[in-house]
Design a protein around this motif. Structure first.
Motif, PDB file in Angstrom:
ATOM      1  N   CYS A 119     -29.045  62.954  27.834  1.00 33.51           N
ATOM      2  CA  CYS A 119     -27.796  62.363  28.334  1.00 33.51           C
ATOM      3  C   CYS A 119     -27.093  61.538  27.258  1.00 33.51           C
ATOM      4  O   CYS A 119     -25.865  61.479  27.206  1.00 33.51           O
TER       5      CYS A 119
ATOM      6  N   GLU B  32     -22.260  68.350  30.999  1.00 28.55           N
ATOM      7  CA  GLU B  32     -21.934  67.807  32.312  1.00 28.55           C
ATOM      8  C   GLU B  32     -23.180  67.502  33.141  1.00 28.55           C
ATOM      9  O   GLU B  32     -23.186  66.582  33.949  1.00 28.55           O
ATOM     10  N   ARG B  33     -24.237  68.277  32.941  1.00 27.02           N
ATOM     11  CA  ARG B  33     -25.404  68.120  33.811  1.00 27.02           C
ATOM     12  C   ARG B  33     -26.652  68.660  33.137  1.00 27.02           C
ATOM     13  O   ARG B  33     -26.598  69.648  32.423  1.00 27.02           O
TER      14      ARG B  33
ATOM     15  N   ARG C 203     -30.792  69.645  34.131  1.00 28.89           N
ATOM     16  CA  ARG C 203     -31.806  69.820  35.175  1.00 28.89           C
ATOM     17  C   ARG C 203     -33.098  70.334  34.550  1.00 28.89           C
ATOM     18  O   ARG C 203     -33.065  71.263  33.746  1.00 28.89           O
TER      19      ARG C 203
ATOM     20  N   GLU D 129     -25.785  72.361  31.762  1.00 26.68           N
ATOM     21  CA  GLU D 129     -24.546  72.903  32.311  1.00 26.68           C
ATOM     22  C   GLU D 129     -23.344  72.234  31.641  1.00 26.68           C
ATOM     23  O   GLU D 129     -23.342  71.021  31.402  1.00 26.68           O
TER      24      GLU D 129
END
Length: 353
Positions: free
Chosen positions: A46, A52-53, A55, A136
């Motif tokens: 991050c 954006e994402r 996981r 993503e």
């Protein structure tokens, strides 16, 4: 186990993402906290990767999913790595995740609607893929792929070292050292969960089951330790098939095993444990034939010591071994029926029912 790495003399010689992540590894490896190690990976991503994402998805085998029909058993399921109690999700309609899981190769795709990239990276445990990192909406940055590949390799290596330090070499289950750490964490978290839950609701419960293979010494005496070890290996495999992914299984010592059943009380767990007992009773071990198991189970309640929790399950197991063996007994039920005296808690008070 201690992690060592040499920091570059010039900070510009290494990517800040690797530096920040390696700093976290040094602090976390000594604690053998895979959950914290995973969280540090996401945190580093991050901070240093523009996307954006993120996981991290654990790939589940068929024994870790409650498949109801043939189609479910053919499906590939994943679960959020940081939420081990979350519901397994099928990925059959996600072509990128499915391709990564099956080919074990990285998948990169530029999304036509945004022009940004979707990157799926496999994470390996020894030689097999165990999880996938899905990034993503990733911005294109020169050289970032190489850094990510190195980061994932470090992460995979550290998870492997952590697991080896907590696994029993013969059965592959978690060892006694891991058991002591997990039970302590669960007892502490039981109190925290109970304080967070509204007074009108019941706090989530866990329970501890202890297993003892009946008359195991006769196997070693009659057939030798090689066959005895084979019984232990087969027993652990039967356990892995019988219990859920979130249930924690341990080789407690010798022919003794333990399972922490998550999100269930000891009384409710009796039927699950009884099903395992019946399965073992009909299983034919090579050369040895049939063996049976004695099982004692007790609740992991808030505000109790680790010794108290283990002592209760052990009392139930002791009762089974002295009343015919090859049974499942629940400590709480035995106390209610007057067959066992309540175990004293650490303060010296007698628990009430």
């Amino acid at each position: 186990m201690t992690a060592h790495y040499t920091r570059p003399r010039n900070q510009n010689d290494a990517d800040p993402l690797l530096i920040s992540y390696l700093d976290a590894i040094v602090a976390l490896t000594c604690q053998r906290e895979a959950h914290g190690l995973t969280a540090s990976l996401i945190d580093s991503l991050c901070q240093h990767v523009r996307a954006e994402r993120f996981r991290l998805l654990a790939i589940l085998n068929h024994n870790q999913v409650d498949a109801t029909d043939a189609d479910d058993r053919q499906e590939t399921f994943v679960r959020d790595w940081l939420e081990p109690l979350s519901v397994p999700v099928p990925i059959g309609e996600d072509e990128d995740l499915l391709a990564c899981a099956r080919t074990k190769n990285r998948i990169s795709r530029t999304m036509p609607d945004t022009g940004r990239r979707r990157l799926i990276l496999p994470i390996f445990n020894v030689n097999d893929i165990t999880a996938m990192l899905a990034i993503e909406g990733m911005h294109e940055v020169s050289g970032e792929d190489e850094v990510l590949a190195r980061l994932i390799q470090i992460f995979s290596n550290q998870l492997y070292l952590l697991s080896r330090n907590e696994l029993d070499g013969l059965t592959g289950l978690h060892n006694r050292q891991a058991f002591d750490a997990r039970i302590k964490q669960l007892v502490l978290s039981a109190g925290q969960q109970e304080r967070r839950v509204h007074s009108s609701q019941a706090a989530p419960r866990n329970c501890l089951a202890l297993f003892d293979i009946d008359h195991f010494k006769t196997v070693n005496d009659k057939y030798g330790h090689l066959y005895g070890d084979e019984v232990l290996v087969q027993f652990s495999r039967l356990m892995s098939h019988a219990f859920r992914h979130q249930d924690m299984m341990f080789r407690y010592g010798g022919e003794e095993f333990a399972v922490v059943l998550v999100g269930i009380t000891s009384e409710a767990a009796v039927s699950v444990l009884e099903s395992f007992r019946r399965t073992l009773e009909t299983y034919i071990f090579p050369q040895i034939g049939r063996k049976t198991v004695s099982i004692g189970v007790a609740d992991i309640a808030a505000g109790e010591s680790v010794d108290t929790v283990i002592n209760r399950a052990d009392k139930a197991l002791y009762y089974v071994k002295h009343h015919g063996r090859n049974r499942v007994c629940c400590y709480e039920m035995l106390v209610k029926e007057g067959k066992l005296a309540p175990v004293q808690v650490a303060t010296g008070d007698i628990e009430l029912f």
